[in-house]
Write a protein that holds these residues in place. Structure first.
Motif, PDB file in Angstrom:
ATOM      1  N   MET A 240       9.904 -50.351  50.201  1.00 40.24           N
ATOM      2  CA  MET A 240      10.865 -49.236  51.144  1.00 40.24           C
ATOM      3  C   MET A 240      12.447 -49.795  50.662  1.00 40.24           C
ATOM      4  O   MET A 240      13.067 -49.478  50.685  1.00 40.24           O
ATOM      5  N   ILE A 241      12.575 -51.575  49.721  1.00 41.79           N
ATOM      6  CA  ILE A 241      13.912 -51.778  49.281  1.00 41.79           C
ATOM      7  C   ILE A 241      14.182 -50.665  48.036  1.00 41.79           C
ATOM      8  O   ILE A 241      15.318 -50.470  48.216  1.00 41.79           O
ATOM      9  N   LEU A 242      13.248 -50.389  47.291  1.00 42.14           N
ATOM     10  CA  LEU A 242      13.463 -49.370  45.971  1.00 42.14           C
ATOM     11  C   LEU A 242      13.952 -47.702  46.647  1.00 42.14           C
ATOM     12  O   LEU A 242      14.821 -47.908  45.673  1.00 42.14           O
ATOM     13  N   LEU A 281      18.705 -38.371  42.053  1.00 46.36           N
ATOM     14  CA  LEU A 281      17.310 -37.337  42.132  1.00 46.36           C
ATOM     15  C   LEU A 281      16.955 -38.567  41.338  1.00 46.36           C
ATOM     16  O   LEU A 281      15.722 -38.719  40.930  1.00 46.36           O
ATOM     17  N   LEU A 282      17.526 -38.026  40.021  1.00 47.16           N
ATOM     18  CA  LEU A 282      16.685 -38.643  38.356  1.00 47.16           C
ATOM     19  C   LEU A 282      16.604 -40.523  39.157  1.00 47.16           C
ATOM     20  O   LEU A 282      15.683 -40.650  38.743  1.00 47.16           O
ATOM     21  N   SER A 283      17.738 -40.676  40.023  1.00 49.64           N
ATOM     22  CA  SER A 283      17.529 -42.254  40.084  1.00 49.64           C
ATOM     23  C   SER A 283      15.934 -42.334  41.311  1.00 49.64           C
ATOM     24  O   SER A 283      15.330 -43.238  40.594  1.00 49.64           O
ATOM     25  N   LEU A 284      16.132 -41.222  41.998  1.00 43.92           N
ATOM     26  CA  LEU A 284      14.917 -41.636  43.118  1.00 43.92           C
ATOM     27  C   LEU A 284      13.491 -41.739  42.038  1.00 43.92           C
ATOM     28  O   LEU A 284      12.546 -42.435  42.518  1.00 43.92           O
ATOM     29  N   TYR A 285      13.295 -41.282  40.789  1.00 35.97           N
ATOM     30  CA  TYR A 285      12.113 -40.494  40.274  1.00 35.97           C
ATOM     31  C   TYR A 285      11.903 -42.383  40.028  1.00 35.97           C
ATOM     32  O   TYR A 285      11.236 -42.801  39.742  1.00 35.97           O
ATOM     33  N   TYR A 287      12.982 -45.491  40.692  1.00 27.72           N
ATOM     34  CA  TYR A 287      12.553 -46.184  41.455  1.00 27.72           C
ATOM     35  C   TYR A 287      10.858 -46.271  42.254  1.00 27.72           C
ATOM     36  O   TYR A 287       9.856 -47.137  42.688  1.00 27.72           O
ATOM     37  N   LEU A 288      10.317 -44.765  42.064  1.00 24.82           N
ATOM     38  CA  LEU A 288      10.054 -44.146  42.882  1.00 24.82           C
ATOM     39  C   LEU A 288       8.618 -44.653  41.532  1.00 24.82           C
ATOM     40  O   LEU A 288       7.151 -45.137  41.720  1.00 24.82           O
ATOM     41  N   ARG A 289       8.497 -44.998  40.395  1.00 27.30           N
ATOM     42  CA  ARG A 289       7.819 -45.247  39.210  1.00 27.30           C
ATOM     43  C   ARG A 289       7.665 -46.177  39.148  1.00 27.30           C
ATOM     44  O   ARG A 289       6.351 -46.589  39.428  1.00 27.30           O
ATOM     45  N   VAL A 290       8.786 -47.486  39.476  1.00 29.67           N
ATOM     46  CA  VAL A 290       8.126 -48.546  40.255  1.00 29.67           C
ATOM     47  C   VAL A 290       7.633 -49.008  41.720  1.00 29.67           C
ATOM     48  O   VAL A 290       6.643 -50.043  41.029  1.00 29.67           O
ATOM     49  N   SER A 291       7.857 -48.453  41.880  1.00 30.75           N
ATOM     50  CA  SER A 291       7.104 -48.560  44.199  1.00 30.75           C
ATOM     51  C   SER A 291       5.554 -47.981  43.429  1.00 30.75           C
ATOM     52  O   SER A 291       4.285 -49.103  43.622  1.00 30.75           O
TER      53      SER A 291
END
Length: 338
Positions: A240-242, A281-285, A287-291
Protein backbone atom coordinates in the motif's frame (compact mmCIF):
# COMPACT_ATOMS: atom_id res chain seq x y z
CA UNK A 1 25.34 13.31 17.45
CA UNK A 2 23.08 15.86 19.11
CA UNK A 3 25.34 18.72 17.99
CA UNK A 4 25.25 17.45 14.41
CA UNK A 5 21.47 16.96 14.39
CA UNK A 6 20.91 20.39 15.92
CA UNK A 7 23.21 21.95 13.31
CA UNK A 8 21.26 20.12 10.62
CA UNK A 9 18.07 21.66 11.97
CA UNK A 10 19.71 25.06 12.36
CA UNK A 11 21.00 25.13 8.77
CA UNK A 12 17.60 24.35 7.27
CA UNK A 13 15.74 26.74 9.62
CA UNK A 14 18.23 29.50 8.83
CA UNK A 15 17.51 29.07 5.11
CA UNK A 16 13.75 29.07 5.79
CA UNK A 17 13.89 32.26 7.83
CA UNK A 18 16.36 34.25 5.76
CA UNK A 19 15.42 37.06 3.42
CA UNK A 20 19.05 37.73 2.47
CA UNK A 21 20.87 35.56 -0.05
CA UNK A 22 24.05 35.37 2.02
CA UNK A 23 22.16 34.05 5.05
CA UNK A 24 20.33 31.49 2.90
CA UNK A 25 23.67 30.32 1.52
CA UNK A 26 25.07 30.03 5.07
CA UNK A 27 22.11 27.88 6.09
CA UNK A 28 22.64 25.53 3.16
CA UNK A 29 26.34 25.31 3.96
CA UNK A 30 25.73 24.56 7.66
CA UNK A 31 23.32 21.74 6.85
CA UNK A 32 25.74 20.25 4.31
CA UNK A 33 28.62 20.32 6.80
CA UNK A 34 26.43 18.86 9.55
CA UNK A 35 25.38 15.79 7.57
CA UNK A 36 28.90 14.89 6.39
CA UNK A 37 30.06 13.29 9.70
CA UNK A 38 26.73 11.43 9.86
CA UNK A 39 27.35 10.05 6.38
CA UNK A 40 30.89 8.88 7.04
CA UNK A 41 30.30 7.49 10.54
CA UNK A 42 30.62 3.91 9.27
CA UNK A 43 34.28 3.84 8.35
CA UNK A 44 33.67 1.90 5.20
CA UNK A 45 35.18 2.75 1.80
CA UNK A 46 31.70 3.03 0.26
CA UNK A 47 30.45 5.41 2.91
CA UNK A 48 33.57 7.55 2.60
CA UNK A 49 33.28 7.59 -1.19
CA UNK A 50 29.62 8.57 -0.99
CA UNK A 51 30.46 11.34 1.49
CA UNK A 52 33.19 12.69 -0.76
CA UNK A 53 30.88 12.72 -3.80
CA UNK A 54 28.16 14.42 -1.79
CA UNK A 55 30.54 17.04 -0.41
CA UNK A 56 31.94 17.91 -3.84
CA UNK A 57 28.53 18.29 -5.50
CA UNK A 58 27.04 20.26 -2.61
CA UNK A 59 30.08 22.54 -2.41
CA UNK A 60 29.85 23.18 -6.15
CA UNK A 61 26.13 23.95 -5.87
CA UNK A 62 26.71 26.27 -2.88
CA UNK A 63 29.49 28.10 -4.73
CA UNK A 64 27.19 28.52 -7.71
CA UNK A 65 24.43 29.89 -5.46
CA UNK A 66 26.86 32.36 -3.92
CA UNK A 67 28.11 33.37 -7.36
CA UNK A 68 24.59 33.80 -8.73
CA UNK A 69 23.38 35.87 -5.76
CA UNK A 70 26.50 38.06 -5.89
CA UNK A 71 25.99 38.57 -9.62
CA UNK A 72 22.37 39.45 -8.94
CA UNK A 73 23.40 41.93 -6.25
CA UNK A 74 25.93 43.40 -8.68
CA UNK A 75 23.31 43.83 -11.44
CA UNK A 76 20.25 44.88 -9.41
CA UNK A 77 22.00 46.37 -6.38
CA UNK A 78 20.23 44.46 -3.61
CA UNK A 79 20.47 41.14 -1.75
CA UNK A 80 16.82 40.58 -0.86
CA UNK A 81 15.40 37.15 -1.76
CA UNK A 82 11.83 38.43 -2.20
CA UNK A 83 12.90 40.99 -4.79
CA UNK A 84 12.72 40.01 -8.48
CA UNK A 85 15.89 38.42 -9.76
CA UNK A 86 17.68 39.33 -12.94
CA UNK A 87 17.16 36.70 -15.66
CA UNK A 88 20.75 35.41 -15.83
CA UNK A 89 21.40 34.90 -12.08
CA UNK A 90 17.89 33.44 -11.78
CA UNK A 91 18.67 30.68 -14.30
CA UNK A 92 22.00 30.01 -12.59
CA UNK A 93 20.31 29.80 -9.18
CA UNK A 94 17.71 27.42 -10.54
CA UNK A 95 20.40 25.07 -11.81
CA UNK A 96 22.36 25.33 -8.55
CA UNK A 97 19.30 24.50 -6.46
CA UNK A 98 18.46 21.67 -8.86
CA UNK A 99 21.97 20.30 -8.27
CA UNK A 100 21.42 20.64 -4.49
CA UNK A 101 18.19 18.66 -4.66
CA UNK A 102 19.28 16.18 -7.30
CA UNK A 103 16.91 17.06 -10.14
CA UNK A 104 17.71 15.60 -13.54
CA UNK A 105 19.83 16.34 -15.62
CA UNK A 106 22.11 17.11 -12.64
CA UNK A 107 20.98 14.10 -10.63
CA UNK A 108 23.92 11.79 -11.21
CA UNK A 109 25.33 12.09 -7.69
CA UNK A 110 22.11 11.13 -5.89
CA UNK A 111 21.75 7.37 -6.58
CA UNK A 112 25.49 6.85 -6.04
CA UNK A 113 25.55 8.75 -2.75
CA UNK A 114 22.39 7.15 -1.41
CA UNK A 115 23.72 3.69 -2.29
CA UNK A 116 26.78 4.20 -0.08
CA UNK A 117 24.86 5.26 3.05
CA UNK A 118 22.98 3.37 5.70
CA UNK A 119 19.20 3.67 5.63
CA UNK A 120 18.83 6.24 8.45
CA UNK A 121 21.27 8.75 6.96
CA UNK A 122 19.78 8.02 3.55
CA UNK A 123 16.39 8.94 4.96
CA UNK A 124 17.70 12.29 6.25
CA UNK A 125 19.29 12.91 2.86
CA UNK A 126 16.09 12.13 0.94
CA UNK A 127 13.73 14.17 3.12
CA UNK A 128 15.23 16.81 5.42
CA UNK A 129 18.08 17.86 3.11
CA UNK A 130 15.59 18.56 0.30
CA UNK A 131 13.63 21.11 2.35
CA UNK A 132 15.98 24.12 2.30
CA UNK A 133 16.71 24.20 -1.47
CA UNK A 134 13.04 23.45 -2.12
CA UNK A 135 11.86 26.48 -0.13
CA UNK A 136 14.46 28.67 -1.85
CA UNK A 137 13.24 27.39 -5.20
CA UNK A 138 9.67 28.29 -4.16
CA UNK A 139 10.80 31.79 -3.24
CA UNK A 140 12.46 32.58 -6.58
CA UNK A 141 9.43 31.41 -8.60
CA UNK A 142 8.18 32.26 -11.16
CA UNK A 143 11.46 32.24 -13.02
CA UNK A 144 12.62 31.04 -16.49
CA UNK A 145 9.57 28.93 -17.37
CA UNK A 146 11.06 26.74 -20.10
CA UNK A 147 14.05 25.82 -17.92
CA UNK A 148 11.78 24.79 -15.04
CA UNK A 149 9.55 22.71 -17.33
CA UNK A 150 12.65 21.08 -18.83
CA UNK A 151 13.97 20.21 -15.34
CA UNK A 152 10.59 18.83 -14.28
CA UNK A 153 9.94 16.69 -17.36
CA UNK A 154 13.52 15.36 -17.47
CA UNK A 155 13.33 14.47 -13.78
CA UNK A 156 10.06 12.57 -14.08
CA UNK A 157 11.39 10.64 -17.10
CA UNK A 158 14.82 9.92 -15.57
CA UNK A 159 13.20 8.96 -12.26
CA UNK A 160 11.00 6.50 -14.12
CA UNK A 161 13.56 5.01 -16.47
CA UNK A 162 16.50 4.97 -14.07
CA UNK A 163 14.77 2.81 -11.50
CA UNK A 164 13.56 0.14 -13.92
CA UNK A 165 16.59 -2.13 -13.94
CA UNK A 166 17.74 -1.60 -10.36
CA UNK A 167 18.00 -4.33 -7.75
CA UNK A 168 19.35 -2.09 -4.99
CA UNK A 169 16.55 -0.62 -2.89
CA UNK A 170 18.43 2.58 -2.06
CA UNK A 171 18.98 3.34 -5.75
CA UNK A 172 15.30 2.65 -6.44
CA UNK A 173 14.43 5.13 -3.69
CA UNK A 174 16.85 7.67 -5.15
CA UNK A 175 15.21 7.47 -8.56
CA UNK A 176 11.79 7.64 -6.95
CA UNK A 177 12.94 10.81 -5.17
CA UNK A 178 14.10 12.32 -8.49
CA UNK A 179 10.73 11.55 -10.12
CA UNK A 180 8.71 13.03 -7.23
CA UNK A 181 10.83 16.19 -7.20
CA UNK A 182 10.25 16.48 -10.93
CA UNK A 183 6.49 16.55 -10.33
CA UNK A 184 6.90 19.22 -7.64
CA UNK A 185 9.09 21.41 -9.87
CA UNK A 186 6.62 21.15 -12.77
CA UNK A 187 3.80 22.64 -10.75
CA UNK A 188 5.94 25.03 -8.71
CA UNK A 189 5.96 27.78 -11.34
CA UNK A 190 2.15 27.96 -11.21
CA UNK A 191 1.26 27.08 -7.63
CA UNK A 192 3.87 26.93 -4.86
CA UNK A 193 1.37 25.71 -2.24
CA UNK A 194 0.61 22.67 -4.36
CA UNK A 195 4.32 21.87 -4.74
CA UNK A 196 4.71 22.16 -0.97
CA UNK A 197 1.73 19.85 -0.45
CA UNK A 198 3.35 17.29 -2.73
CA UNK A 199 6.56 17.52 -0.68
CA UNK A 200 4.66 17.22 2.62
CA UNK A 201 2.98 14.03 1.40
CA UNK A 202 6.18 12.69 -0.19
CA UNK A 203 8.08 12.90 3.12
CA UNK A 204 5.94 10.45 5.20
CA UNK A 205 5.78 8.03 2.25
CA UNK A 206 9.57 7.99 1.88
CA UNK A 207 9.97 7.82 5.66
CA UNK A 208 7.73 4.74 5.80
CA UNK A 209 9.59 3.06 2.94
CA UNK A 210 13.02 3.64 4.50
CA UNK A 211 11.80 2.48 7.92
CA UNK A 212 10.32 -0.70 6.44
CA UNK A 213 13.61 -1.55 4.75
CA UNK A 214 15.40 -0.74 8.00
CA UNK A 215 13.07 -2.97 10.02
CA UNK A 216 13.66 -5.83 7.58
CA UNK A 217 17.34 -4.84 7.36
CA UNK A 218 17.29 -5.36 3.62
CA UNK A 219 19.06 -3.32 0.97
CA UNK A 220 18.34 -5.40 -2.16
CA UNK A 221 15.12 -6.57 -3.74
CA UNK A 222 16.10 -10.20 -3.17
CA UNK A 223 16.50 -9.93 0.60
CA UNK A 224 12.97 -8.51 0.82
CA UNK A 225 11.55 -11.94 0.00
CA UNK A 226 12.39 -13.14 3.51
CA UNK A 227 10.27 -10.44 5.13
CA UNK A 228 7.12 -12.61 5.40
CA UNK A 229 8.88 -14.64 8.04
CA UNK A 230 10.22 -11.58 9.88
CA UNK A 231 7.36 -9.06 9.94
CA UNK A 232 4.13 -10.43 8.48
CA UNK A 233 1.91 -7.47 9.40
CA UNK A 234 4.37 -4.91 8.07
CA UNK A 235 4.80 -6.94 4.88
CA UNK A 236 1.03 -6.77 4.32
CA UNK A 237 0.99 -2.97 4.62
CA UNK A 238 4.11 -2.36 2.50
CA UNK A 239 2.51 -2.69 -0.98
CA UNK A 240 0.00 0.00 0.00
CA UNK A 241 2.82 2.40 0.88
CA UNK A 242 4.77 1.57 -2.28
CA UNK A 243 1.69 2.00 -4.47
CA UNK A 244 0.98 5.24 -2.65
CA UNK A 245 4.46 6.38 -3.75
CA UNK A 246 3.46 5.32 -7.25
CA UNK A 247 0.35 7.50 -6.92
CA UNK A 248 -2.57 5.08 -7.08
CA UNK A 249 -6.00 6.01 -5.70
CA UNK A 250 -7.42 5.60 -3.01
CA UNK A 251 -4.02 6.14 -1.30
CA UNK A 252 -2.53 9.47 -0.19
CA UNK A 253 0.06 9.59 -2.98
CA UNK A 254 -2.72 10.02 -5.53
CA UNK A 255 -3.74 13.43 -4.13
CA UNK A 256 -0.67 15.52 -5.15
CA UNK A 257 -0.41 13.83 -8.58
CA UNK A 258 -4.10 14.40 -9.24
CA UNK A 259 -3.96 18.06 -8.24
CA UNK A 260 -0.73 18.67 -10.16
CA UNK A 261 -2.18 17.19 -13.35
CA UNK A 262 -5.31 19.30 -12.84
CA UNK A 263 -3.19 22.44 -12.39
CA UNK A 264 -1.09 21.68 -15.47
CA UNK A 265 -4.19 21.19 -17.63
CA UNK A 266 -5.65 24.43 -16.21
CA UNK A 267 -2.48 26.22 -17.30
CA UNK A 268 -3.02 24.82 -20.81
CA UNK A 269 0.09 22.64 -21.10
CA UNK A 270 -1.55 19.23 -21.77
CA UNK A 271 1.57 17.79 -23.44
CA UNK A 272 3.73 18.27 -20.34
CA UNK A 273 0.94 16.83 -18.19
CA UNK A 274 0.69 13.76 -20.46
CA UNK A 275 4.45 13.14 -20.36
CA UNK A 276 4.44 13.42 -16.56
CA UNK A 277 1.47 11.06 -16.24
CA UNK A 278 3.08 8.51 -18.57
CA UNK A 279 6.39 8.67 -16.73
CA UNK A 280 4.50 7.94 -13.50
CA UNK A 281 3.65 4.58 -15.08
CA UNK A 282 7.37 3.79 -15.36
CA UNK A 283 7.82 4.51 -11.65
CA UNK A 284 4.74 2.44 -10.87
CA UNK A 285 6.35 -0.55 -12.59
CA UNK A 286 9.33 -0.68 -10.25
CA UNK A 287 7.22 -0.05 -7.14
CA UNK A 288 5.08 -2.99 -8.26
CA UNK A 289 8.21 -5.06 -8.75
CA UNK A 290 9.36 -4.37 -5.19
CA UNK A 291 5.86 -5.13 -3.85
CA UNK A 292 5.82 -8.37 -5.85
CA UNK A 293 9.21 -9.45 -4.53
CA UNK A 294 8.08 -8.66 -1.01
CA UNK A 295 4.57 -10.06 -0.78
CA UNK A 296 3.98 -12.49 -3.64
CA UNK A 297 7.15 -14.57 -3.42
CA UNK A 298 8.05 -16.90 -0.59
CA UNK A 299 11.71 -17.07 0.37
CA UNK A 300 13.26 -20.50 -0.23
CA UNK A 301 13.17 -21.79 3.34
CA UNK A 302 13.76 -25.48 4.01
CA UNK A 303 10.55 -26.05 5.92
CA UNK A 304 7.30 -24.16 5.71
CA UNK A 305 7.16 -23.07 9.30
CA UNK A 306 5.14 -20.07 10.49
CA UNK A 307 7.05 -17.10 11.90
CA UNK A 308 10.39 -18.09 13.40
CA UNK A 309 10.92 -17.74 17.14
CA UNK A 310 12.67 -14.49 17.92
CA UNK A 311 13.33 -12.02 20.69
CA UNK A 312 10.99 -9.08 21.13
CA UNK A 313 12.19 -6.19 18.98
CA UNK A 314 13.53 -3.15 20.82
CA UNK A 315 13.22 -0.72 17.90
CA UNK A 316 10.41 1.79 18.19
CA UNK A 317 7.79 1.15 15.52
CA UNK A 318 5.43 3.99 16.48
CA UNK A 319 6.89 6.54 13.98
CA UNK A 320 6.59 3.93 11.24
CA UNK A 321 2.98 3.19 12.22
CA UNK A 322 2.06 6.88 12.10
CA UNK A 323 3.80 7.56 8.79
CA UNK A 324 2.36 4.38 7.23
CA UNK A 325 -1.15 5.51 8.22
CA UNK A 326 -0.48 8.95 6.71
CA UNK A 327 0.90 7.42 3.49
CA UNK A 328 -2.13 5.22 3.00
CA UNK A 329 -5.16 7.09 4.30
CA UNK A 330 -4.77 10.82 3.74
CA UNK A 331 -6.76 11.02 0.49
CA UNK A 332 -10.16 11.86 2.12
CA UNK A 333 -8.55 15.10 3.38
CA UNK A 334 -8.03 16.30 -0.22
CA UNK A 335 -11.02 18.69 -0.19
CA UNK A 336 -9.65 20.32 2.97
CA UNK A 337 -6.34 21.14 1.24
CA UNK A 338 -8.22 22.79 -1.59
Amino acid sequence: LSILLLSLGLGTTLTFASSHWLLAWMGLEISTLAIIPLMSQHHHPRAVEATTKYFITQAAAAALILFASTTNAWITGQWDINFDLHFFPASMLTMALALKMGLAPVHFWLPEVLQGLDLTTGLILSTWQKLAPFILMCQIMPVNSSLITFLGVTSTLVGGWGGLNQTQLRKILAYSSIAHLGWMILVMQFNQQLALLALIIYIPMTFSTFMIFKTNSSTTVNTLAASWAKTPALTTITPMILLSLGGLPPLSGFMPKWMILQELTKQDIPLTASIAALSALLSLYFYLRVSYAMTLTISPNNLNATTPWRLQTTASTLPLAISATISAMLLPLAPATL
